[in-house]
Design an enzyme around this catalytic site. Structure first.
Site, PDB file in Angstrom:
ATOM      1  N   ASP B  70      37.175  14.802   7.931  1.00 14.64           N
ATOM      2  CA  ASP B  70      37.148  15.586   9.272  1.00 14.64           C
ATOM      3  C   ASP B  70      37.704  16.949   9.033  1.00 14.64           C
ATOM      4  O   ASP B  70      38.787  17.186   9.431  1.00 14.64           O
ATOM      5  CB  ASP B  70      37.677  14.798  10.254  1.00 14.64           C
ATOM      6  CG  ASP B  70      37.868  15.428  11.728  1.00 14.64           C
ATOM      7  OD1 ASP B  70      37.022  16.307  11.865  1.00 14.64           O
ATOM      8  OD2 ASP B  70      38.731  15.206  12.176  1.00 14.64           O
ATOM      9  N   LYS B  72      36.539  19.860   9.908  1.00 18.97           N
ATOM     10  CA  LYS B  72      36.100  20.642  11.201  1.00 18.97           C
ATOM     11  C   LYS B  72      35.641  22.052  10.262  1.00 18.97           C
ATOM     12  O   LYS B  72      36.061  23.032  10.842  1.00 18.97           O
ATOM     13  CB  LYS B  72      37.119  20.887  12.075  1.00 18.97           C
ATOM     14  CG  LYS B  72      37.167  19.588  12.711  1.00 18.97           C
ATOM     15  CD  LYS B  72      38.114  19.438  14.222  1.00 18.97           C
ATOM     16  CE  LYS B  72      38.013  18.338  15.011  1.00 18.97           C
ATOM     17  NZ  LYS B  72      38.732  17.283  14.213  1.00 18.97           N
ATOM     18  N   ILE B  76      32.025  30.452   5.574  1.00 18.14           N
ATOM     19  CA  ILE B  76      30.853  30.720   5.139  1.00 18.14           C
ATOM     20  C   ILE B  76      30.407  29.577   4.055  1.00 18.14           C
ATOM     21  O   ILE B  76      31.100  28.872   3.479  1.00 18.14           O
ATOM     22  CB  ILE B  76      30.831  32.138   4.097  1.00 18.14           C
ATOM     23  CG1 ILE B  76      31.938  32.097   3.251  1.00 18.14           C
ATOM     24  CG2 ILE B  76      31.320  33.144   5.237  1.00 18.14           C
ATOM     25  CD1 ILE B  76      31.885  33.308   2.376  1.00 18.14           C
ATOM     26  N   GLY B 186      39.045  11.410  20.920  1.00 22.82           N
ATOM     27  CA  GLY B 186      39.849  11.701  22.158  1.00 22.82           C
ATOM     28  C   GLY B 186      40.189  10.387  22.628  1.00 22.82           C
ATOM     29  O   GLY B 186      40.371  10.434  23.912  1.00 22.82           O
ATOM     30  N   GLY B 188      41.960   7.071  23.872  1.00 23.32           N
ATOM     31  CA  GLY B 188      43.269   6.326  23.714  1.00 23.32           C
ATOM     32  C   GLY B 188      44.227   7.517  24.077  1.00 23.32           C
ATOM     33  O   GLY B 188      44.548   7.831  25.339  1.00 23.32           O
ATOM     34  N   GLY B 192      40.922   9.287  26.954  1.00 21.79           N
ATOM     35  CA  GLY B 192      39.494   8.675  26.954  1.00 21.79           C
ATOM     36  C   GLY B 192      39.807   6.917  26.863  1.00 21.79           C
ATOM     37  O   GLY B 192      40.445   6.753  26.118  1.00 21.79           O
ATOM     38  N   PRO B 194      38.884   3.574  25.996  1.00 24.60           N
ATOM     39  CA  PRO B 194      38.106   2.578  25.159  1.00 24.60           C
ATOM     40  C   PRO B 194      36.708   1.926  25.679  1.00 24.60           C
ATOM     41  O   PRO B 194      36.810   1.394  26.841  1.00 24.60           O
ATOM     42  CB  PRO B 194      38.845   1.498  24.452  1.00 24.60           C
ATOM     43  CG  PRO B 194      40.216   2.162  24.810  1.00 24.60           C
ATOM     44  CD  PRO B 194      40.259   2.555  26.075  1.00 24.60           C
ATOM     45  N   GLY B 195      35.679   2.424  25.237  1.00 26.29           N
ATOM     46  CA  GLY B 195      34.408   1.898  25.639  1.00 26.29           C
ATOM     47  C   GLY B 195      33.599   3.007  26.683  1.00 26.29           C
ATOM     48  O   GLY B 195      32.506   2.751  26.546  1.00 26.29           O
ATOM     49  N   ARG B 209      45.591   8.085  16.849  1.00 24.45           N
ATOM     50  CA  ARG B 209      46.952   7.373  17.141  1.00 24.45           C
ATOM     51  C   ARG B 209      46.935   6.059  18.193  1.00 24.45           C
ATOM     52  O   ARG B 209      47.787   5.253  17.648  1.00 24.45           O
ATOM     53  CB  ARG B 209      47.651   8.473  17.902  1.00 24.45           C
ATOM     54  CG  ARG B 209      48.092   9.802  16.909  1.00 24.45           C
ATOM     55  CD  ARG B 209      48.372  10.913  17.550  1.00 24.45           C
ATOM     56  NE  ARG B 209      47.381  11.617  18.331  1.00 24.45           N
ATOM     57  CZ  ARG B 209      47.464  12.805  18.762  1.00 24.45           C
ATOM     58  NH1 ARG B 209      48.528  13.452  18.838  1.00 24.45           N
ATOM     59  NH2 ARG B 209      46.268  13.488  19.252  1.00 24.45           N
TER      60      ARG B 209
END
Lengths: 237, 237
Positions: B70, B72, B76, B186, B188, B192, B194-195, B209
């Site tokens: 990850d 991100k 270039i 995002g 927890g 957000g 879970p689910g 985390r």
């Protein structure tokens, strides 16, 4: 070191190099008298054996004004801060981050963290690749505003599109942000002519492969320094 | 491993941990039976002692479907390819990159490089921080189009803004891109539930985390897996 220099060398090692830190140290030893700083990006960071090995490089350039980790950060603030802490510890004093990630929960917290740690925030406002026009150039004003709000010391705009640098210089002068620096990558290898970004309003040119992959990095950096002096004399009168 | 799992665990070590790879291995050993993959970001990458040490972690999760770096990425194309080559070599098979950087000279070349190396391009279309609305959400359509053009396997949209996930799901279904996955970070810690992202059209939830800093990561991941199964039963019939 020459504090009047406008040259920042990007230390991106070629693929075939095994010991990337020794490669970088060799470039540094050949160019340090002519530059204002160095920039380390992911290619070197990932291939070095951890921050311990990198700290040797940072020690070597500790007298320079700019020791930039060019991570082009573009994450939530917690993750960016977590990522750069070990890099501040070994001596990096400036970090690139994208302005497009926005203010709250991103650049705001990164900016204040860097300020507290006597480090510089350098925000990417536009990029050198052709696809840079897809988004960046359309939202120059808005990206600049976010960067300034977050306390950016400098802004990145591409040497490959001089009109973007001119527009950015006009914008920051008009807004009374004359102290903000413009850093221009894309010189040489990507097509920008050395000195051209300075002519168009940049403060520094970031040069990588044009210097680091030449057979004589010292000669190239000296020649660029000479061109820069001419340009500055011409531009600043 | 459970190939039907919708859980990706983000392995971001807390500051106080010294041996970050051992920390990650311990999380993996406690969660691997309940997840579809893991994600490694800059905080772990920078603090590990080079790719050699990281390869131990990649070996441990080599049977999993998703081994995501990850990063991100937002550079270039040359620099992105140079950065990820050593990571493909040790077993990463998916990479996150920002759609914001545009197509030509950026995502286009990254996409085709990843395809040639049997690896997945995961494009960030929106982000979880409040500042994500400054840019991302305004240009969802255009960012998605650039990502798809570059051959993205999956798109990242935040669990913290379910309406963005719904909009993105509608858009990719409408355009006939039903095979494209939506990954939602995002969950927890950042707010957000879970689910919730799955309910709103995501295929995977990326959880860091909330799992890794709990006193019992295995219990948490099992509980999330249970919630996910319920949601899937409800949503898919």
């Amino acid at each position: 070191m020459k504090s009047s220099s406008r040259i920042i060398v990007a230390l991106d090692p070629p693929e075939e190099v095994d010991d990337v830190v020794s490669w970088a140290l060799n470039i540094v030893d050949n160019t340090i008298d002519y530059v204002v700083g160095y920039e380390v990006g992911l290619p070197l960071l990932i291939r070095a054996n951890g921050v311990k090995e990198l700290s040797v490089l940072l020690d070597r350039i500790s007298d320079l004004e700019l020791r930039i980790a060019d991570l082009k950060l573009a994450d939530i603030s917690d993750m960016m801060v977590l990522a750069i802490k070990p890099l501040i510890e070994i001596g990096f004093n400036a970090f690139t981050a994208h302005a497009f990630i926005g203010y709250s929960g991103a650049l705001k917290e990164l900016g204040s963290f860097l300020q507290k740690n006597d480090s510089k925030l350098i925000c990417i406002i536009s990029m050198s690749q052709p696809g840079g026009v897809d988004f960046f150039d359309k939202y120059l004003d808005r990206l600049t505003n976010i960067a300034i709000k977050a306390g950016a010391w400098g802004l990145v705009a591409p040497a490959t599109r001089p009109w973007v640098i001119r527009k950015l210089r006009k914008l920051i002068d008009y807004m009374g942000w004359r102290h903000i620096k413009i850093l221009a990558p894309g010189v040489g290898y990507q097509g920008g002519r050395p000195g051209q970004a300075l002519e168009n309003g940049a403060d520094y040119e970031i040069i990588g492969r044009y210097i680091t992959r030449s057979s004589n990095p010292q000669n190239v950096v000296k020649e660029i320094a000479r061109i820069h002096e001419e340009v500055i004399r011409r531009v600043e009168g």
